[in-house]
Design a protein around this motif. Structure first.
Motif, PDB file in Angstrom:
ATOM      1  N   PRO A 272       0.794  -1.234   0.000  1.00 32.20           N
ATOM      2  CA  PRO A 272       0.000   0.000   0.000  1.00 32.20           C
ATOM      3  C   PRO A 272       0.822   1.278   0.000  1.00 32.20           C
ATOM      4  N   GLY A 273       2.077   1.191   0.415  1.00 27.25           N
ATOM      5  CA  GLY A 273       2.910   2.388   0.451  1.00 27.25           C
ATOM      6  C   GLY A 273       3.537   2.755  -0.877  1.00 27.25           C
ATOM      7  N   LEU A 274       3.399   1.896  -1.887  1.00 29.62           N
ATOM      8  CA  LEU A 274       4.077   2.143  -3.163  1.00 29.62           C
ATOM      9  C   LEU A 274       3.704   3.483  -3.792  1.00 29.62           C
ATOM     10  N   PRO A 275       2.431   3.894  -3.811  1.00 26.75           N
ATOM     11  CA  PRO A 275       2.122   5.199  -4.397  1.00 26.75           C
ATOM     12  C   PRO A 275       2.763   6.371  -3.655  1.00 26.75           C
ATOM     13  N   HIS A 276       3.163   6.135  -2.412  1.00 29.10           N
ATOM     14  CA  HIS A 276       3.752   7.193  -1.590  1.00 29.10           C
ATOM     15  C   HIS A 276       5.257   6.999  -1.425  1.00 29.10           C
ATOM     16  N   LEU A 277       5.872   6.353  -2.412  1.00 25.04           N
ATOM     17  CA  LEU A 277       7.271   5.962  -2.289  1.00 25.04           C
ATOM     18  C   LEU A 277       8.189   7.154  -2.029  1.00 25.04           C
ATOM     19  N   PHE A 278       7.939   8.280  -2.729  1.00 22.12           N
ATOM     20  CA  PHE A 278       8.804   9.437  -2.558  1.00 22.12           C
ATOM     21  C   PHE A 278       8.831   9.888  -1.092  1.00 22.12           C
ATOM     22  N   LEU A 279       7.656  10.000  -0.487  1.00 20.30           N
ATOM     23  CA  LEU A 279       7.594  10.431   0.908  1.00 20.30           C
ATOM     24  C   LEU A 279       8.033   9.323   1.857  1.00 20.30           C
ATOM     25  N   ALA A 280       7.813   8.091   1.472  1.00 18.91           N
ATOM     26  CA  ALA A 280       8.208   6.976   2.335  1.00 18.91           C
ATOM     27  C   ALA A 280       9.720   6.961   2.549  1.00 18.91           C
ATOM     28  N   TYR A 281      10.494   7.252   1.496  1.00 20.89           N
ATOM     29  CA  TYR A 281      11.942   7.310   1.670  1.00 20.89           C
ATOM     30  C   TYR A 281      12.332   8.401   2.649  1.00 20.89           C
ATOM     31  N   ILE A 282      11.593   9.519   2.624  1.00 19.56           N
ATOM     32  CA  ILE A 282      11.861  10.575   3.602  1.00 19.56           C
ATOM     33  C   ILE A 282      11.629  10.045   5.005  1.00 19.56           C
ATOM     34  N   GLY A 283      10.596   9.207   5.158  1.00 20.36           N
ATOM     35  CA  GLY A 283      10.348   8.587   6.450  1.00 20.36           C
ATOM     36  C   GLY A 283      11.496   7.701   6.905  1.00 20.36           C
ATOM     37  N   ILE A 284      12.151   7.028   5.965  1.00 24.92           N
ATOM     38  CA  ILE A 284      13.344   6.247   6.315  1.00 24.92           C
ATOM     39  C   ILE A 284      14.412   7.176   6.880  1.00 24.92           C
ATOM     40  N   GLY A 285      14.523   8.372   6.287  1.00 21.74           N
ATOM     41  CA  GLY A 285      15.486   9.345   6.800  1.00 21.74           C
ATOM     42  C   GLY A 285      15.173   9.782   8.217  1.00 21.74           C
TER      43      GLY A 285
ATOM     44  N   TYR B 283      12.102   3.947 -10.197  1.00 20.28           N
ATOM     45  CA  TYR B 283      12.842   5.014  -9.514  1.00 20.28           C
ATOM     46  C   TYR B 283      13.747   4.499  -8.389  1.00 20.28           C
ATOM     47  N   HIS B 284      13.649   3.206  -8.056  1.00 20.43           N
ATOM     48  CA  HIS B 284      14.552   2.631  -7.070  1.00 20.43           C
ATOM     49  C   HIS B 284      15.763   2.056  -7.795  1.00 20.43           C
ATOM     50  N   PRO B 285      16.983   2.253  -7.309  1.00 18.97           N
ATOM     51  CA  PRO B 285      17.348   2.873  -6.034  1.00 18.97           C
ATOM     52  C   PRO B 285      17.681   4.366  -6.122  1.00 18.97           C
ATOM     53  N   ALA B 286      17.484   5.005  -7.276  1.00 19.71           N
ATOM     54  CA  ALA B 286      17.909   6.398  -7.428  1.00 19.71           C
ATOM     55  C   ALA B 286      17.351   7.289  -6.331  1.00 19.71           C
ATOM     56  N   ILE B 287      16.044   7.146  -6.041  1.00 17.54           N
ATOM     57  CA  ILE B 287      15.454   8.079  -5.093  1.00 17.54           C
ATOM     58  C   ILE B 287      15.644   7.683  -3.639  1.00 17.54           C
TER      59      ILE B 287
END
Length: 322
Positions: A103-116, A139-143
């Motif tokens: 379910p998080g795939l559409p929010h991948l850009f923001l999800a990576y920020i959450g990893i940060g 877009y993985h792993p670039a983003i």
């Protein structure tokens, strides 16, 4: 129902909602409708984190996140991803992978920020394990550099005296085997934080950017453009002023705006406010900005010294430079 262990972890790791308000953080800005709207964003991240820590499984977590309004849901996924990353680091689980392949795939850009955000709470030796296996995902792993961006935002937001007023730069880390780019991605997140720290006051934000060394300003402007478009808070006229103030570095603002619209489009929610922002900062419609980012995502030729993420950004930037 939440688990007892999850509740304990939540109490240990999660700041209270009041702790992320601008007043609690010591940001010298008057309360207004704009600041209250901006404060909803870190508060939504906290809510997502609490759900991520407490929930027994992915189904329950997804159901809770679906209750969040579409314009804020991506931020809730930021917090949930942060929680999953922290828990995976503790027990070598696969929660983050399952969330982002599901379910998080559409929010991948923001999800990576959450990893940060999780990285800011984990020792550096654990950072090499925080990025899940998403082979085959676009877009993985670039983003994954957005995780470093998220780390920079977190440090600036919670320790502005050190990272903003003190203008400290982080120690390089071999993210994607490119330690030299680590401080740049960090500054992109710091630039986003400036938008919140100054309550979307474009004059205050511009002044804050100008106080940094010239070599750091392009990445800061990029972060500002992303936050101005994704989080909002300024009128098109304010953004036009900001663009003029950035001068020759205005393409950085437009770059950030285009990436913000792309992230919103991936999540299926590009609002009028974001469309107005990317037009004010880059003379593009929202649809044109998405097309620009998508068509710039594939490079030709041999890899250069910079990571693919920055080469991608450079191709987007080139459009606005022309």
């Amino acid at each position: 129902m939440s688990t007892v262990l999850g509740s304990i972890r939540r109490l240990i790791f999660t700041p209270a909602l009041v702790d992320v308000t601008f007043a609690a953080r010591g940001f010298s800005i008057p309360e207004s409708e704009t600041t209250r709207a901006l404060e909803q964003i870190p508060q939504t991240v906290i809510a997502g984190f609490e759900w991520g820590i407490d929930c027994r499984g992915l189904w329950e977590l997804e159901r809770r996140l679906s209750l969040v309004a579409p314009e804020l849901r991506g931020f809730a996924y930021e917090g949930a991803t942060m929680a999953c990353t922290v828990l995976d680091a503790m027990d070598r689980g696969k929660r983050t992978r399952d969330l982002l392949r599901g379910p998080g795939l559409p929010h991948l850009f923001l999800a990576y920020i959450g990893i940060g955000f999780a990285m800011a709470r984990l020792p550096r030796p654990l950072w090499r394990k925080v990025v899940p296996d998403l082979e085959g995902v676009r877009y993985h792993p670039a983003i994954t550099w957005l995780a470093v961006d998220g780390y920079g935002f977190d440090r600036a937001y919670f320790q502005p005296g050190r990272w903003v007023a003190g203008q400290r730069s982080p120690e390089p880390y071999p993210w994607q085997d490119t330690p030299s780019y680590f401080p740049r991605a960090f500054d992109q997140g710091l630039g986003r934080a400036l938008w919140f720290i100054h309550g979307a006051d474009v004059k205050a934000v511009a002044s804050a950017v100008r106080k940094f060394a010239g070599r750091r300003r392009p990445d800061l402007w990029s972060g500002v453009g992303l936050a101005a478009t994704f989080a909002g808070g300024a009128t098109p006229a304010d953004l036009a002023w900001l663009r003029a103030e950035a001068g020759q570095q205005a393409p950085e603002l437009a770059l950030g705006a285009a990436l913000a619209v792309m992230a919103k489009a991936a999540a299926g929610h590009v609002d009028d406010r974001a469309g107005q922002a990317v037009h004010a900062l880059g003379d593009l419609s929202a649809a044109a900005a998405v097309t620009l980012v998508e068509t710039s995502s594939t490079s030709a030729g041999e890899p250069g010294p910079e990571p693919e993420y920055e080469r991608w950004r450079s191709r987007i930037r080139a459009h606005f430079t022309r």
